[in-house]
Design an enzyme around this catalytic site. Structure first.
Site, PDB file in Angstrom:
ATOM      1  N   CYS A  17       0.840  -1.189   0.000  1.00  0.00           N
ATOM      2  CA  CYS A  17       0.000   0.000   0.000  1.00  0.00           C
ATOM      3  C   CYS A  17       0.886   1.254   0.000  1.00  0.00           C
ATOM      4  O   CYS A  17       1.924   1.293   0.650  1.00  0.00           O
ATOM      5  CB  CYS A  17      -0.934   0.103   1.198  1.00  0.00           C
ATOM      6  N   ARG A  71       3.773  -0.094  -4.966  1.00  0.00           N
ATOM      7  CA  ARG A  71       3.567  -0.638  -3.616  1.00  0.00           C
ATOM      8  C   ARG A  71       2.248  -1.378  -3.488  1.00  0.00           C
ATOM      9  O   ARG A  71       2.000  -2.047  -2.477  1.00  0.00           O
ATOM     10  CB  ARG A  71       3.584   0.500  -2.591  1.00  0.00           C
ATOM     11  N   TRP A  89      -2.863  -2.644  -1.680  1.00  0.00           N
ATOM     12  CA  TRP A  89      -2.507  -4.049  -1.887  1.00  0.00           C
ATOM     13  C   TRP A  89      -3.339  -4.799  -0.857  1.00  0.00           C
ATOM     14  O   TRP A  89      -3.087  -4.710   0.337  1.00  0.00           O
ATOM     15  CB  TRP A  89      -1.008  -4.257  -1.648  1.00  0.00           C
ATOM     16  N   ASN A 103      -1.803   2.174   5.801  1.00  0.00           N
ATOM     17  CA  ASN A 103      -0.921   1.136   5.269  1.00  0.00           C
ATOM     18  C   ASN A 103      -0.522   0.269   6.464  1.00  0.00           C
ATOM     19  O   ASN A 103      -0.079   0.801   7.477  1.00  0.00           O
ATOM     20  CB  ASN A 103       0.297   1.825   4.631  1.00  0.00           C
ATOM     21  N   GLY A 104      -0.711  -1.049   6.366  1.00  0.00           N
ATOM     22  CA  GLY A 104      -0.365  -1.939   7.478  1.00  0.00           C
ATOM     23  C   GLY A 104      -1.517  -2.890   7.762  1.00  0.00           C
ATOM     24  O   GLY A 104      -2.407  -3.057   6.926  1.00  0.00           O
ATOM     25  N   GLU A 163      17.988 -17.122  -7.875  1.00  0.00           N
ATOM     26  CA  GLU A 163      17.545 -15.764  -8.201  1.00  0.00           C
ATOM     27  C   GLU A 163      16.905 -15.730  -9.603  1.00  0.00           C
ATOM     28  O   GLU A 163      15.868 -15.101  -9.805  1.00  0.00           O
ATOM     29  CB  GLU A 163      18.748 -14.808  -8.104  1.00  0.00           C
ATOM     30  N   LYS A 183      13.098 -14.540 -10.380  1.00  0.00           N
ATOM     31  CA  LYS A 183      12.767 -13.461 -11.330  1.00  0.00           C
ATOM     32  C   LYS A 183      11.745 -13.967 -12.337  1.00  0.00           C
ATOM     33  O   LYS A 183      10.780 -13.297 -12.653  1.00  0.00           O
ATOM     34  CB  LYS A 183      14.006 -13.010 -12.113  1.00  0.00           C
ATOM     35  N   GLU A 223       8.205 -14.514 -10.812  1.00  0.00           N
ATOM     36  CA  GLU A 223       7.590 -13.238 -10.421  1.00  0.00           C
ATOM     37  C   GLU A 223       6.951 -12.500 -11.578  1.00  0.00           C
ATOM     38  O   GLU A 223       5.837 -12.006 -11.460  1.00  0.00           O
ATOM     39  CB  GLU A 223       8.707 -12.297  -9.933  1.00  0.00           C
ATOM     40  N   HIS A 248      18.618 -36.890  -6.689  1.00  0.00           N
ATOM     41  CA  HIS A 248      17.928 -37.241  -5.439  1.00  0.00           C
ATOM     42  C   HIS A 248      16.443 -36.948  -5.514  1.00  0.00           C
ATOM     43  O   HIS A 248      15.785 -36.846  -4.484  1.00  0.00           O
ATOM     44  CB  HIS A 248      18.584 -36.508  -4.265  1.00  0.00           C
ATOM     45  N   LYS A 250       6.171  -3.874  -4.059  1.00  0.00           N
ATOM     46  CA  LYS A 250       7.614  -3.648  -3.923  1.00  0.00           C
ATOM     47  C   LYS A 250       8.072  -3.756  -2.479  1.00  0.00           C
ATOM     48  O   LYS A 250       9.151  -4.250  -2.194  1.00  0.00           O
ATOM     49  CB  LYS A 250       7.928  -2.251  -4.469  1.00  0.00           C
TER      50      LYS A 250
HETATM   51  C1  F6R Z   1      12.107 -10.044  -5.837  1.00  0.00           C
HETATM   52  C2  F6R Z   1      11.996  -9.067  -4.810  1.00  0.00           C
HETATM   53  C3  F6R Z   1      11.640  -9.515  -3.441  1.00  0.00           C
HETATM   54  C4  F6R Z   1      12.433  -8.682  -2.409  1.00  0.00           C
HETATM   55  C5  F6R Z   1      11.955  -9.021  -0.999  1.00  0.00           C
HETATM   56  C6  F6R Z   1      12.719  -8.261   0.053  1.00  0.00           C
HETATM   57  O1  F6R Z   1      12.410  -9.472  -7.059  1.00  0.00           O
HETATM   58  O2  F6R Z   1      12.154  -7.904  -5.041  1.00  0.00           O
HETATM   59  O3  F6R Z   1      11.868 -10.865  -3.264  1.00  0.00           O
HETATM   60  O4  F6R Z   1      13.781  -8.933  -2.548  1.00  0.00           O
HETATM   61  O5  F6R Z   1      10.591  -8.714  -0.881  1.00  0.00           O
HETATM   62  O6  F6R Z   1      12.577  -6.888  -0.121  1.00  0.00           O
HETATM   63  P1  F6R Z   1      13.552  -5.870   0.585  1.00  0.00           P
HETATM   64  O7  F6R Z   1      14.896  -6.060  -0.008  1.00  0.00           O
HETATM   65  O8  F6R Z   1      12.984  -4.522   0.275  1.00  0.00           O
HETATM   66  O9  F6R Z   1      13.531  -6.201   2.039  1.00  0.00           O
END
Ligand code: F6R
Length: 612
Positions: free
Chosen positions: A2, A27, A74, A100-101, A487, A491, A494, A510, A607
């Site tokens: 949010c 967000r 969100w 927000n929260g 990673e 990506k 996501e 395994h 984000k």
């Molecule tokens: C993936 C991504 C998330 C963040 C995770 C932690 O692309 O961005 O997995 O890495 O939510 O976020 P931060 O680094 O802001 O604590």
């Protein structure tokens, strides 16, 4: 999760609120709304969907008010719908709130308010807040500062996390804000003030900010701001000037923020290296008071983070163990905080968070502090919550990262961890000087090597075209290549919504090899010369079972039968992920584009994950 924006000043509030919401949309983007005070009444406009939907509401252009609050949501409690969108009003329509929260005890509070005759129109936890404010406002609050006292009484009843803005048509000259465990900043300028969940959203209006602390209240007028502590005792607060350039948070001609941020990596790595070392000189961290005597007492290091930041931590662990010889564990923050980790004053804990607002990482950090560990935060956002809790903070200086999928923050986190490992090693004298000197040369060479990778992307585009309709993909690697596989897989899922898994190549036999069948896509990362033969054998095993393969490597591969090979420049294995991840970031990006998806705002994700 949010985003909240607020404005009070001498201009029309709506365009400023909408601009802020557009910048904060990463967000949360399942609904958006604004509330302004128009002709002595609160006017709320809101709708499900993106900020673009909100803009289409015809009345939006007719609003003249110069005070308002806004929200991009969100969803946590209640599905995305107009009713559940913020702002929420109390039953008398005199108080409007964005939040927000998460209010953990909202059911209890709702029951109480229902017993007093209040009605609820939404399924949200937030709607209890304006009604509680109204309840206290009309029940026994003394006349002095009645609005602020009513807000404070309501806030005292809340359990959970919140950043809240409140306006009232009874007080059209002020916005009241308060936070706990959710971010909130106030940007200040001549005769106008701006409120936001994060700095970049209002950076084009001002560079001067107040960073609100937990349980701190601000009453924001157009020409001044009053700050109060949790007992409503007024105090003064220092302004923080932010040097970020507002254009750094714009797309600059790129189709998407993610692509821009991928291409920014040569520069973000340069910024991360900054003045932390020069060739022939020792590493320098002015921002942390960690010396040889203290390091000699450290018998264990934990690196704690979520998602991509945790993946960076895994690469950091390899560097710390190799260069410093200190056992290092990497934990997912949401696990760490509940598993009663063994921590004492001889434990050093490093918390990584791009946003600095991730609820689980902050809670894990608080736990480590309670248990007397020394704590270091690695963050990209100046003044973010995590930086105000940790003993020390080191900034990645990667510049604003707007796309939900993290790219440049990840590579900067890795480099910062490796430089930190070198700094510890120099203090501890745990590693030969020439090893560190060579590593420094390799780190300084990274930006130009990243540029080389970014100049050769046709192979990746071609492979993305070939496989973008797949349902499943597998990523394989050993050592640091395994961590890059994790990673790359994250990506991909996501932003392309393709199911994918990463496996340590040695684990294939395994279990996971049972998943390999004709034409399934397997992506192998091979950059460690010590492990390359073993990794090749593992990939051959999937080729024999009919898999289509893409191999990312810095080795000369002869006699192979892989379908696609992407070459990346050679470098020290401790930092090779910074190069080998780039084709994977681009692969995820182009697959997502081929599928016509919104790369920057993938479904269900936000984000900044400020709730558990
Ligand atoms: C993936 C991504 C998330 C963040 C995770 C932690 O692309 O961005 O997995 O890495 O939510 O976020 P931060 O680094 O802001 O604590």
């Amino acid at each position: 999760m949010c985003g909240i924006v607020g404005y009070i000043g001498n201009k029309k509030a709506t365009p400023i609120l909408i601009n802020g919401l557009l910048s904060l949309e990463y967000r949360g983007y399942d609904s958006a709304g604004i509330a302004v005070i128009e002709n002595n009444e609160i006017c709320v406009l809101k709708d499900k969907g993106r900020v673009a939907n909100l803009r289409k509401i015809p009345e939006i252009d007719t609003l003249e008010s110069s005070i308002g609050i806004a929200h991009t949501r969100w969803a946590t409690h209640g599905k995305p719908s107009k009713e559940n969108s913020h702002p929420h009003l109390d039953n008398s329509k005199q108080f409007a709130v964005v939040h927000n929260g998460i209010i953990e005890n909202y059911n209890e509070l709702k029951e109480f308010l229902c017993s007093k005759g209040y009605k609820f129109l939404s399924q949200t936890d937030t709607e209890v807040i304006p009604n509680l404010i109204h309840y206290y406002y009309t029940n026994g609050i003394s006349d002095d500062d009645k609005f602020l006292r009513a807000v404070k009484s309501a806030i005292d009843d809340l359990k959970g996390s919140y950043a809240i803005e409140v306006i009232s048509n009874l007080y059209p000259d002020r916005v009241i804000v308060v936070r706990k465990d959710s971010p909130l900043v106030i940007g200040t300028s001549k005769e106008e003030n701006f409120i936001s969940s994060d700095i970049p959203a209002i950076l084009s209006y001002t560079k001067n900010f107040y960073l609100l602390d937990d349980y701190e209240y601000a009453v924001v007028y157009n020409d001044h701001i009053q700050f109060f502590d949790n007992s409503l005792i007024e105090h003064s607060k220092a302004i923080k000037s932010i040097e970020w350039d507002a254009t750094a948070a714009e797309k600059n001609g790129y189709e998407d923020y993610m692509l821009k941020e991928i291409y920014e990596q040569p520069n973000s790595i340069r910024e991360t290296i900054g003045t932390r070392f020069k060739l022939g000189e020792k590493c320098c961290f002015d921002d942390i008071d960690i010396n040889k005597e203290y390091l000699k007492t450290v018998n264990k290091i934990y690196i704690v983070a979520c998602g991509t930041a945790m993946h960076a931590g895994l690469v950091g662990k390899v560097a710390i163990e190799k260069l410093c010889n200190i056992p290092t564990g990497v934990d997912i923050a949401s696990e760490f905080r509940y598993r009663n980790p063994i921590i004492d004053e001889n434990t050093l804990c490093i918390f990584i968070s791009q946003s600095g607002e991730t609820a689980d990482t902050i809670a894990a950090l608080k736990l480590a502090k309670e248990k007397k560990a020394k704590t270091i935060a690695i963050s990209n956002v100046i003044g973010s919550s995590i930086t105000r809790v940790a003993d020390y903070t080191i900034y990645t200086h990667a510049g604003p990262e707007i796309a939900v999928a993290s790219t440049k923050a990840y590579t900067s986190q890795i480099i910062l961890l490796v430089i930190l490992a070198m700094y510890f090693a120099e203090n501890l004298e745990s590693c030969k000087k020439d090893v560190l000197d060579n590593l420094k040369v390799d780190i300084l060479d990274l930006p130009s090597k990243i540029e080389a990778v970014l100049n050769e992307i046709n192979g990746i585009k071609e492979f993305a075209n070939k496989i973008y309709t797949e349902k499943d993909m597998y990523f394989l690697g050993r050592g640091n290549d395994y961590y890059v596989a994790m990673e790359g897989s994250l990506k991909l899922k996501e932003i392309s919504y393709i199911h994918s898994e990463a496996y340590a190549s040695g684990e294939l036999k395994h279990g996971p090899i049972a998943l390999i069948e004709n034409d399934v896509t397997v992506i192998g990362i091979l950059t460690d010369s010590n492990l390359v033969d073993k990794s090749i054998s593992n990939i051959q095993e999937v080729v024999s079972r009919g898999a289509k393969t893409l191999v990312i490597t810095n080795q000369r591969l002869t006699n192979n039968n892989f379908d696609f090979i992407i070459n990346v420049p050679e470098t020290n294995n401790l930092i090779s992920p910074v190069l080998s991840v780039i084709p994977l970031q681009l692969l995820a990006y182009y697959i997502s584009k081929n599928k016509g998806l919104d790369v920057d705002k993938p479904r269900n994700l936000a984000k900044s994950v400020t709730v558990e």
